[in-house]
Design a protein around this motif. Structure first.
Motif, PDB file in Angstrom:
ATOM      1  N   ARG A 173      -0.565  13.338  -2.682  1.00 52.24           N
ATOM      2  CA  ARG A 173      -0.285  12.047  -2.064  1.00 52.24           C
ATOM      3  C   ARG A 173      -1.576  11.228  -1.912  1.00 52.24           C
ATOM      4  O   ARG A 173      -2.545  11.660  -1.277  1.00 52.24           O
ATOM      5  N   VAL A 174      -1.603  10.055  -2.556  1.00 50.45           N
ATOM      6  CA  VAL A 174      -2.788   9.196  -2.492  1.00 50.45           C
ATOM      7  C   VAL A 174      -2.916   8.649  -1.077  1.00 50.45           C
ATOM      8  O   VAL A 174      -1.972   8.053  -0.546  1.00 50.45           O
ATOM      9  N   PRO A 175      -4.054   8.843  -0.412  1.00 48.85           N
ATOM     10  CA  PRO A 175      -4.195   8.390   0.970  1.00 48.85           C
ATOM     11  C   PRO A 175      -4.257   6.872   1.077  1.00 48.85           C
ATOM     12  O   PRO A 175      -4.736   6.189   0.164  1.00 48.85           O
ATOM     13  N   PHE A 176      -3.778   6.342   2.201  1.00 48.33           N
ATOM     14  CA  PHE A 176      -3.759   4.901   2.450  1.00 48.33           C
ATOM     15  C   PHE A 176      -4.370   4.648   3.825  1.00 48.33           C
ATOM     16  O   PHE A 176      -3.809   5.005   4.851  1.00 48.33           O
ATOM     17  N   LEU A 177      -5.538   4.023   3.834  1.00 49.59           N
ATOM     18  CA  LEU A 177      -6.244   3.719   5.081  1.00 49.59           C
ATOM     19  C   LEU A 177      -5.823   2.329   5.546  1.00 49.59           C
ATOM     20  O   LEU A 177      -6.146   1.336   4.910  1.00 49.59           O
ATOM     21  N   HIS A 178      -5.083   2.280   6.652  1.00 50.06           N
ATOM     22  CA  HIS A 178      -4.611   0.995   7.169  1.00 50.06           C
ATOM     23  C   HIS A 178      -4.752   0.978   8.686  1.00 50.06           C
ATOM     24  O   HIS A 178      -5.214   1.946   9.300  1.00 50.06           O
ATOM     25  N   GLY A 232       0.815  -1.209   0.000  1.00 47.33           N
ATOM     26  CA  GLY A 232       0.000   0.000   0.000  1.00 47.33           C
ATOM     27  C   GLY A 232       0.845   1.253   0.000  1.00 47.33           C
ATOM     28  O   GLY A 232       0.541   2.229  -0.703  1.00 47.33           O
ATOM     29  N   GLU A 233       1.940   1.235   0.765  1.00 49.00           N
ATOM     30  CA  GLU A 233       2.826   2.402   0.820  1.00 49.00           C
ATOM     31  C   GLU A 233       3.543   2.602  -0.516  1.00 49.00           C
ATOM     32  O   GLU A 233       3.720   3.734  -0.973  1.00 49.00           O
ATOM     33  N   LEU A 234       3.959   1.479  -1.136  1.00 49.72           N
ATOM     34  CA  LEU A 234       4.590   1.593  -2.453  1.00 49.72           C
ATOM     35  C   LEU A 234       3.608   2.158  -3.477  1.00 49.72           C
ATOM     36  O   LEU A 234       3.956   3.021  -4.292  1.00 49.72           O
ATOM     37  N   LEU A 235       2.368   1.672  -3.434  1.00 51.54           N
ATOM     38  CA  LEU A 235       1.352   2.162  -4.369  1.00 51.54           C
ATOM     39  C   LEU A 235       1.061   3.638  -4.152  1.00 51.54           C
ATOM     40  O   LEU A 235       0.869   4.390  -5.121  1.00 51.54           O
ATOM     41  N   ALA A 236       1.007   4.079  -2.906  1.00 54.02           N
ATOM     42  CA  ALA A 236       0.673   5.483  -2.611  1.00 54.02           C
ATOM     43  C   ALA A 236       1.665   6.428  -3.275  1.00 54.02           C
ATOM     44  O   ALA A 236       1.289   7.395  -3.952  1.00 54.02           O
ATOM     45  N   GLY A 237       2.946   6.152  -3.094  1.00 55.89           N
ATOM     46  CA  GLY A 237       3.953   7.020  -3.691  1.00 55.89           C
ATOM     47  C   GLY A 237       3.987   6.919  -5.209  1.00 55.89           C
ATOM     48  O   GLY A 237       4.086   7.930  -5.915  1.00 55.89           O
ATOM     49  N   HIS A 238       3.894   5.700  -5.715  1.00 52.31           N
ATOM     50  CA  HIS A 238       3.967   5.477  -7.160  1.00 52.31           C
ATOM     51  C   HIS A 238       2.796   6.122  -7.897  1.00 52.31           C
ATOM     52  O   HIS A 238       2.997   6.823  -8.904  1.00 52.31           O
ATOM     53  N   LEU A 239       1.578   5.905  -7.412  1.00 48.52           N
ATOM     54  CA  LEU A 239       0.398   6.442  -8.102  1.00 48.52           C
ATOM     55  C   LEU A 239       0.371   7.967  -8.055  1.00 48.52           C
ATOM     56  O   LEU A 239      -0.047   8.622  -9.010  1.00 48.52           O
ATOM     57  N   SER A 240       0.804   8.522  -6.939  1.00 48.26           N
ATOM     58  CA  SER A 240       0.851   9.986  -6.836  1.00 48.26           C
ATOM     59  C   SER A 240       1.774  10.578  -7.898  1.00 48.26           C
ATOM     60  O   SER A 240       1.438  11.558  -8.573  1.00 48.26           O
ATOM     61  N   ALA A 241       2.929   9.933  -8.068  1.00 52.88           N
ATOM     62  CA  ALA A 241       3.897  10.449  -9.037  1.00 52.88           C
ATOM     63  C   ALA A 241       3.458  10.195 -10.473  1.00 52.88           C
ATOM     64  O   ALA A 241       3.512  11.098 -11.322  1.00 52.88           O
ATOM     65  N   GLU A 242       3.011   8.978 -10.767  1.00 50.29           N
ATOM     66  CA  GLU A 242       2.668   8.608 -12.134  1.00 50.29           C
ATOM     67  C   GLU A 242       1.414   9.295 -12.650  1.00 50.29           C
ATOM     68  O   GLU A 242       1.302   9.615 -13.831  1.00 50.29           O
ATOM     69  N   LEU A 243       0.441   9.538 -11.756  1.00 49.64           N
ATOM     70  CA  LEU A 243      -0.834  10.117 -12.186  1.00 49.64           C
ATOM     71  C   LEU A 243      -0.934  11.598 -11.853  1.00 49.64           C
ATOM     72  O   LEU A 243      -1.989  12.205 -12.009  1.00 49.64           O
ATOM     73  N   ASP A 244       0.188  12.164 -11.371  1.00 54.41           N
ATOM     74  CA  ASP A 244       0.249  13.593 -11.059  1.00 54.41           C
ATOM     75  C   ASP A 244      -0.864  13.984 -10.086  1.00 54.41           C
ATOM     76  O   ASP A 244      -1.642  14.905 -10.332  1.00 54.41           O
ATOM     77  N   LEU A 245      -0.911  13.270  -8.957  1.00 53.63           N
ATOM     78  CA  LEU A 245      -1.927  13.518  -7.927  1.00 53.63           C
ATOM     79  C   LEU A 245      -1.252  13.930  -6.627  1.00 53.63           C
ATOM     80  O   LEU A 245      -0.078  13.610  -6.396  1.00 53.63           O
ATOM     81  N   LEU A 247      -8.436   5.913  -3.289  1.00 48.21           N
ATOM     82  CA  LEU A 247      -8.210   5.645  -1.875  1.00 48.21           C
ATOM     83  C   LEU A 247      -7.675   4.225  -1.761  1.00 48.21           C
ATOM     84  O   LEU A 247      -8.336   3.268  -2.162  1.00 48.21           O
ATOM     85  N   LEU A 248      -6.458   4.100  -1.225  1.00 44.68           N
ATOM     86  CA  LEU A 248      -5.877   2.793  -0.960  1.00 44.68           C
ATOM     87  C   LEU A 248      -6.382   2.310   0.394  1.00 44.68           C
ATOM     88  O   LEU A 248      -6.435   3.086   1.357  1.00 44.68           O
ATOM     89  N   VAL A 249      -6.750   1.042   0.468  1.00 47.78           N
ATOM     90  CA  VAL A 249      -7.353   0.523   1.694  1.00 47.78           C
ATOM     91  C   VAL A 249      -6.736  -0.825   2.039  1.00 47.78           C
ATOM     92  O   VAL A 249      -6.654  -1.722   1.190  1.00 47.78           O
ATOM     93  N   SER A 250      -6.301  -0.961   3.280  1.00 42.42           N
ATOM     94  CA  SER A 250      -5.890  -2.261   3.780  1.00 42.42           C
ATOM     95  C   SER A 250      -7.125  -3.124   3.946  1.00 42.42           C
ATOM     96  O   SER A 250      -8.106  -2.705   4.561  1.00 42.42           O
ATOM     97  N   LEU A 251      -7.096  -4.339   3.411  1.00 47.57           N
ATOM     98  CA  LEU A 251      -8.296  -5.187   3.417  1.00 47.57           C
ATOM     99  C   LEU A 251      -8.779  -5.450   4.833  1.00 47.57           C
ATOM    100  O   LEU A 251      -9.976  -5.443   5.113  1.00 47.57           O
TER     101      LEU A 251
END
Length: 636
Positions: A502-507, A487-500, A531-535
């Motif tokens: 910081r994508v939030p991560f609910l865990h 989730g942490e890797l996705l948050a940083g990657h998606l923010s950079a790649e999609l020009d957003l 929104l990234l979410v821990s299952l």
């Protein structure tokens, strides 16, 4: 109009000469009268009606029933797979027409064509709204004299006419659920409200609590992640109720803090920690939300729940049985201790015959025994206006780096040997975790915190493309992963790649206050559209209807758990179709387990347990067949 041949259809046939009269018409099927009898409906008299069919108006043989007989029969009609949508909506109309004048206003959009296919003059079709208005007028005329109303129906009418004690307009099935919960509490017994996820179990329960005049407090026990949600929903729907959050370091240590009529909200972990205090209070209603938390009857949580005294016990769960009937026994034993007998006798009398032999007699006996204490409605039955949920499996390709790591990990584990007993159990779980992390991204498996991510994982590249399209189209998405690192890797990657931003991560590490702020911002549109979410942290209890896409980045391998997560978006309040994307890496154990799950979703056929436990029981040959990499195309 293609109609299932074995389903009984229903519509109302107005009397044009006398608007206070009219009859219900049953039609469809090879033997309409027999179908009516099977559903507990009056057979009626044969007659011809004019219906609008695809090829034009047609005269159809039907069974015609006076409203004096039809309305109480419809009100008592049992729901289920063998009941048509047209019969279900007229069942709701029968209940609503005897209640408040506004009770039918929300039904017109729910009516399928078969429910108002009758023509006005042999050519013009009655609209749903016009037919409902005529039905209401006819029902009021038919029941103008109270002496004509059957006692049971009169009681139902009085209940329907009462103002529901919440600041909302419940749907017909919710009104039924509220009345049912009230009857349960009135008789000081317990019950399981097992409505499909997203149908408003929380609202129905709040209405129950708000409608109880009591000198005792109520207790709601729920997962930590939804303590704040319960407080918000009570404040929204029943602002007159006093809320006590029994949570955090400042929580009460004396029972005097729980005032009469207050709703005390706490978590399962604090139920265990503060059991001495909570079991010393005489509660009016005890509610367990996400009651599958007590599915293990030998666990400490289940024992603690049974130890808390209450006049009425309500268990809320969208999945009363995830894998075994023992789970149903545990939840029902909390709600109604002793109803199903001792666990060993239950296993011998019901669980073994049903799970091992699919015994229809045992199934029928169990259903009859629990029917008065378990209410379950499915979205497909009662929320026909809820937008569709479209599920798809998204195949992803391994990169060369992933394939090399995957083969090396499998070979190393199998060459060394997995041992037996507890040692084997641990080694197999470690292997499965490693392979799932490799499928997610090599950086997760290798524990890397820096360096490039793009081009190293087919799954990451594919989800980045998908989410880019979703964001560009103005939609919003939930992305579930079971791993905090991923989730942490996705948050940083998606923010950079999609020009957003910081994508939030609910865990699980997010505070209660932070969690509420994160959910509110996503819902009101002030946060990024992903929104990234821990299952585990966000798979239950949350209302995230702002999303119309759900992505399962990695699989939990338990359909019930994944469905719960999906229904954070696919629930009442959703106005759009929800697209569910399940990412699976081709040629790997992900693909093979996904295929197994699609074939083994029912209890009777279940071979899977919670998570990966079932895989640890495979022998070496079976495990090798499951995990070895197929000869598939590997990306660059």
């Amino acid at each position: 109009m293609a109609l299932p041949p074995k389903l009984l259809q229903a519509t109302f046939l107005p009397d044009r000469t006398d608007p206070s009269r009219g009859r219900m018409a049953w039609w469809g099927g090879d033997d309409t009268a027999e179908l009516a009898r099977r559903r507990g409906l009056p057979e009626g008299e044969p007659g011809w009606i004019a219906l609008a069919l695809p090829d034009g108006p047609a005269r159809t043989l039907a069974r015609l029933v006076p409203l004096l007989q039809a309305v109480p029969a419809l009100a008592a009609l049992a729901t289920g797979k063998q009941v048509s949508d047209s019969a279900l909506v007229w069942r709701a109309a029968a209940l609503g027409a005897l209640g408040e004048d506004s009770a039918l206003d929300g039904l017109a959009p729910l009516m399928p064509p078969a429910a108002h296919a009758v023509t006005l003059d042999g050519d013009t079709v009655w609209s749903a709204a016009e037919l409902l208005a005529a039905f209401r007028h006819a029902v009021h005329g038919t029941y103008a004299s109270p002496s004509k109303i059957p006692d049971a129906l009169l009681a139902a009418r009085e209940r329907m006419a009462e103002r529901v004690p919440v600041e909302a307009v419940p749907r017909p099935y919710q009104r039924h659920g509220i009345a049912w919960l009230g009857a349960v509490a009135e008789h000081r017994t317990g019950a399981i409200l097992a409505d499909d996820m997203g149908l408003g179990k929380t609202l129905q329960t709040i209405a129950l609590l708000a409608g109880r005049s009591t000198t005792r407090p109520h207790l709601v026990v729920c997962p930590t992640s939804v303590v704040g949600n319960w407080a918000r929903e009570i404040a929204r729907f029943a602002p007159g109720l006093r809320i006590v959050r029994h949570h955090g370091p400042g929580r009460a240590s004396e029972a005097t803090a729980f005032a009469p009529g207050a709703v005390v909200i706490t978590s399962y972990s604090l139920l265990l920690r503060d059991l001495a205090l909570l079991s010393d209070v005489d509660w009016e209603v005890l509610v367990l939300d996400e009651a599958q938390q007590i599915k293990n009857h030998t666990g400490q949580t289940a024992k603690a729940a049974r130890a808390v005294p209450a006049r009425a016990r309500i268990a809320l769960t969208g999945t009363p049985v995830e894998n075994r009937l023992a789970e149903l026994w545990s939840i029902m034993d909390f709600a109604n201790p002793g109803l199903l007998g001792p666990h060993k006798r239950f296993a011998k009398r019901f669980a073994e015959p049903i799970e091992l032999r699919r015994d229809p007699g045992a199934t029928a006996r169990l259903r009859e025994l629990i029917a008065p204490y378990l209410l379950r409605r499915l979205k497909s039955e009662v929320a026909t206006d809820l937008p569709a949920k479209l599920e798809s499996t998204v195949a992803c390709t391994l990169t060369r780096e992933q394939a090399k790591l995957y083969r090396k990990t499998v070979k190393g584990a199998l060459d060394v040997g997995l041992g037996d007993g507890f040692e084997r159990h641990g080694r197999v779980l470690a292997l499965l975790t490693a392979l799932k992390q490799i499928c997610n991204h090599p950086a997760q498996f290798l524990g890397e915190t820096e360096g490039p991510l793009t081009g190293r994982s087919g799954k990451l590249d594919r989800v980045t493309e998908m989410l880019g399209e979703i964001v560009d189209s103005g939609d919003r998405a939930l992305v579930f992963t079971q791993y905090r690192k991923m989730g942490e890797l996705l948050a940083g990657h998606l923010s950079a790649e999609l020009d957003l931003p910081r994508v939030p991560f609910l865990h699980g590490g997010v505070s209660g206050t932070g969690r509420e702020a994160m959910v509110d911002a996503f819902q009101d549109g002030s946060a990024p559209p992903i929104l990234l979410v821990s299952l585990k942290a966000g798979g239950t209890g949350l209302n995230l209807t702002a999303a119309n896409h759900v992505v399962h980045y990695d699989r939990w391998w338990n359909p019930a758990v994944e469905d719960q997560a999906t229904d954070r978006a696919h629930r009442i309040g959703q106005t759009r179709r929800v697209d569910v994307h399940k990412l699976v890496t081709g040629g790997t154990l992900e693909e093979r387990v996904a295929e197994l799950l699609e074939r083994k979703r029912s209890l009777a056929d279940a071979i899977v347990g919670t998570g990966e436990e079932w895989i640890t029981r495979l022998d070496d040959a079976g495990l090798r067949a499951l995990v070895e990499l197929s000869e598939v195309e590997v990306g660059e």
